[in-house]
Design a protein around this motif. Structure first.
Motif, PDB file in Angstrom:
ATOM      1  N   VAL A 216       0.886  -1.161   0.000  1.00 27.04           N
ATOM      2  CA  VAL A 216       0.000   0.000   0.000  1.00 27.04           C
ATOM      3  C   VAL A 216       0.922   1.209   0.000  1.00 27.04           C
ATOM      4  O   VAL A 216       1.673   1.433   0.948  1.00 27.04           O
ATOM      5  CB  VAL A 216      -0.930   0.015   1.231  1.00 27.04           C
ATOM      6  CG1 VAL A 216      -1.782   1.274   1.232  1.00 27.04           C
ATOM      7  CG2 VAL A 216      -1.811  -1.225   1.252  1.00 27.04           C
ATOM      8  N   LEU A 217       0.886   1.962  -1.104  1.00 23.10           N
ATOM      9  CA  LEU A 217       1.795   3.089  -1.298  1.00 23.10           C
ATOM     10  C   LEU A 217       1.019   4.391  -1.136  1.00 23.10           C
ATOM     11  O   LEU A 217      -0.014   4.583  -1.775  1.00 23.10           O
ATOM     12  CB  LEU A 217       2.417   3.018  -2.693  1.00 23.10           C
ATOM     13  CG  LEU A 217       3.440   4.080  -3.041  1.00 23.10           C
ATOM     14  CD1 LEU A 217       4.680   3.949  -2.156  1.00 23.10           C
ATOM     15  CD2 LEU A 217       3.823   3.970  -4.516  1.00 23.10           C
ATOM     16  N   PHE A 218       1.528   5.269  -0.276  1.00 23.08           N
ATOM     17  CA  PHE A 218       0.891   6.553  -0.028  1.00 23.08           C
ATOM     18  C   PHE A 218       1.548   7.634  -0.868  1.00 23.08           C
ATOM     19  O   PHE A 218       2.703   7.496  -1.280  1.00 23.08           O
ATOM     20  CB  PHE A 218       0.972   6.902   1.465  1.00 23.08           C
ATOM     21  CG  PHE A 218       0.215   5.925   2.304  1.00 23.08           C
ATOM     22  CD1 PHE A 218      -1.148   6.063   2.497  1.00 23.08           C
ATOM     23  CD2 PHE A 218       0.868   4.832   2.877  1.00 23.08           C
ATOM     24  CE1 PHE A 218      -1.854   5.141   3.257  1.00 23.08           C
ATOM     25  CE2 PHE A 218       0.165   3.906   3.637  1.00 23.08           C
ATOM     26  CZ  PHE A 218      -1.193   4.058   3.823  1.00 23.08           C
ATOM     27  N   GLU A 219       0.821   8.736  -1.125  1.00 24.10           N
ATOM     28  CA  GLU A 219       1.348   9.765  -2.012  1.00 24.10           C
ATOM     29  C   GLU A 219       2.599  10.453  -1.460  1.00 24.10           C
ATOM     30  O   GLU A 219       3.361  11.032  -2.225  1.00 24.10           O
ATOM     31  CB  GLU A 219       0.272  10.791  -2.370  1.00 24.10           C
ATOM     32  CG  GLU A 219      -0.270  11.555  -1.210  1.00 24.10           C
ATOM     33  CD  GLU A 219      -1.419  12.471  -1.617  1.00 24.10           C
ATOM     34  OE1 GLU A 219      -1.696  13.393  -0.850  1.00 24.10           O
ATOM     35  OE2 GLU A 219      -2.040  12.251  -2.661  1.00 24.10           O
ATOM     36  N   ASP A 220       2.840  10.393  -0.156  1.00 21.69           N
ATOM     37  CA  ASP A 220       4.075  10.948   0.404  1.00 21.69           C
ATOM     38  C   ASP A 220       5.215   9.927   0.342  1.00 21.69           C
ATOM     39  O   ASP A 220       6.281  10.145   0.869  1.00 21.69           O
ATOM     40  CB  ASP A 220       3.874  11.419   1.841  1.00 21.69           C
ATOM     41  CG  ASP A 220       3.500  10.304   2.797  1.00 21.69           C
ATOM     42  OD1 ASP A 220       3.444   9.130   2.384  1.00 21.69           O
ATOM     43  OD2 ASP A 220       3.254  10.621   3.978  1.00 21.69           O
ATOM     44  N   LEU A 221       4.960   8.808  -0.334  1.00 22.56           N
ATOM     45  CA  LEU A 221       5.896   7.703  -0.549  1.00 22.56           C
ATOM     46  C   LEU A 221       6.167   6.880   0.700  1.00 22.56           C
ATOM     47  O   LEU A 221       7.094   6.084   0.736  1.00 22.56           O
ATOM     48  CB  LEU A 221       7.207   8.166  -1.200  1.00 22.56           C
ATOM     49  CG  LEU A 221       7.031   8.812  -2.580  1.00 22.56           C
ATOM     50  CD1 LEU A 221       8.378   9.236  -3.145  1.00 22.56           C
ATOM     51  CD2 LEU A 221       6.305   7.897  -3.543  1.00 22.56           C
ATOM     52  N   GLY A 222       5.361   7.057   1.721  1.00 24.69           N
ATOM     53  CA  GLY A 222       5.352   6.106   2.824  1.00 24.69           C
ATOM     54  C   GLY A 222       4.631   4.858   2.317  1.00 24.69           C
ATOM     55  O   GLY A 222       3.958   4.890   1.288  1.00 24.69           O
ATOM     56  N   ALA A 223       4.778   3.749   3.027  1.00 22.05           N
ATOM     57  CA  ALA A 223       4.155   2.513   2.558  1.00 22.05           C
ATOM     58  C   ALA A 223       3.899   1.559   3.715  1.00 22.05           C
ATOM     59  O   ALA A 223       4.535   1.650   4.766  1.00 22.05           O
ATOM     60  CB  ALA A 223       5.053   1.831   1.529  1.00 22.05           C
ATOM     61  N   ILE A 224       2.958   0.661   3.486  1.00 22.51           N
ATOM     62  CA  ILE A 224       2.735  -0.482   4.366  1.00 22.51           C
ATOM     63  C   ILE A 224       3.012  -1.719   3.530  1.00 22.51           C
ATOM     64  O   ILE A 224       2.432  -1.897   2.456  1.00 22.51           O
ATOM     65  CB  ILE A 224       1.296  -0.515   4.917  1.00 22.51           C
ATOM     66  CG1 ILE A 224       1.003   0.762   5.705  1.00 22.51           C
ATOM     67  CG2 ILE A 224       1.093  -1.754   5.789  1.00 22.51           C
ATOM     68  CD1 ILE A 224      -0.432   0.891   6.148  1.00 22.51           C
ATOM     69  N   LEU A 225       3.925  -2.551   4.013  1.00 26.02           N
ATOM     70  CA  LEU A 225       4.283  -3.767   3.297  1.00 26.02           C
ATOM     71  C   LEU A 225       3.352  -4.903   3.709  1.00 26.02           C
ATOM     72  O   LEU A 225       2.768  -4.876   4.799  1.00 26.02           O
ATOM     73  CB  LEU A 225       5.744  -4.137   3.588  1.00 26.02           C
ATOM     74  CG  LEU A 225       6.781  -3.065   3.250  1.00 26.02           C
ATOM     75  CD1 LEU A 225       8.187  -3.582   3.554  1.00 26.02           C
ATOM     76  CD2 LEU A 225       6.664  -2.601   1.818  1.00 26.02           C
ATOM     77  N   PRO A 226       3.220  -5.929   2.870  1.00 21.48           N
ATOM     78  CA  PRO A 226       2.319  -7.037   3.188  1.00 21.48           C
ATOM     79  C   PRO A 226       2.655  -7.760   4.491  1.00 21.48           C
ATOM     80  O   PRO A 226       1.780  -8.364   5.103  1.00 21.48           O
ATOM     81  CB  PRO A 226       2.473  -7.984   1.998  1.00 21.48           C
ATOM     82  CG  PRO A 226       2.963  -7.144   0.897  1.00 21.48           C
ATOM     83  CD  PRO A 226       3.779  -6.064   1.534  1.00 21.48           C
ATOM     84  N   ASP A 227       3.903  -7.682   4.938  1.00 20.55           N
ATOM     85  CA  ASP A 227       4.277  -8.347   6.188  1.00 20.55           C
ATOM     86  C   ASP A 227       3.991  -7.479   7.417  1.00 20.55           C
ATOM     87  O   ASP A 227       4.312  -7.840   8.538  1.00 20.55           O
ATOM     88  CB  ASP A 227       5.739  -8.789   6.158  1.00 20.55           C
ATOM     89  CG  ASP A 227       6.725  -7.644   6.058  1.00 20.55           C
ATOM     90  OD1 ASP A 227       6.311  -6.458   6.116  1.00 20.55           O
ATOM     91  OD2 ASP A 227       7.932  -7.909   5.899  1.00 20.55           O
ATOM     92  N   GLY A 228       3.371  -6.287   7.193  1.00 16.21           N
ATOM     93  CA  GLY A 228       2.982  -5.415   8.292  1.00 16.21           C
ATOM     94  C   GLY A 228       3.965  -4.312   8.615  1.00 16.21           C
ATOM     95  O   GLY A 228       3.654  -3.419   9.407  1.00 16.21           O
TER      96      GLY A 228
END
Length: 66
Positions: A38-50
């Motif tokens: 899950v990629l956010f517009e500020d380029l932060g992200a949540i990876l599938p492993d949490g």
């Protein structure tokens, strides 16, 4: 998970953001990539492993306040 050829980068690869967007919600500022990121517009992200990756760029409102 990926059905694309060539395969999209693995979620743990440095180029993970090159994966194909499979769902997008611009009003909320995020996209779901084929590799499960899950990629956010500020380029932060949540990876599938949490794991959570911190944003790599400032939002304009924050930059103006600094």
């Amino acid at each position: 998970m990926c059905q694309h050829r060539p395969d999209c980068p693995h979620y743990d690869a440095p180029d993970r953001e090159a994966a194909v967007v499979v769902a997008s919600c611009p009003a909320q500022g995020f996209s779901l990539l084929c590799n499960g990121v899950v990629l956010f517009e500020d380029l932060g992200a949540i990876l599938p492993d949490g794991r959570v990756l911190e944003p790599r760029r400032q939002v304009l409102a924050e930059a103006g306040a600094a």
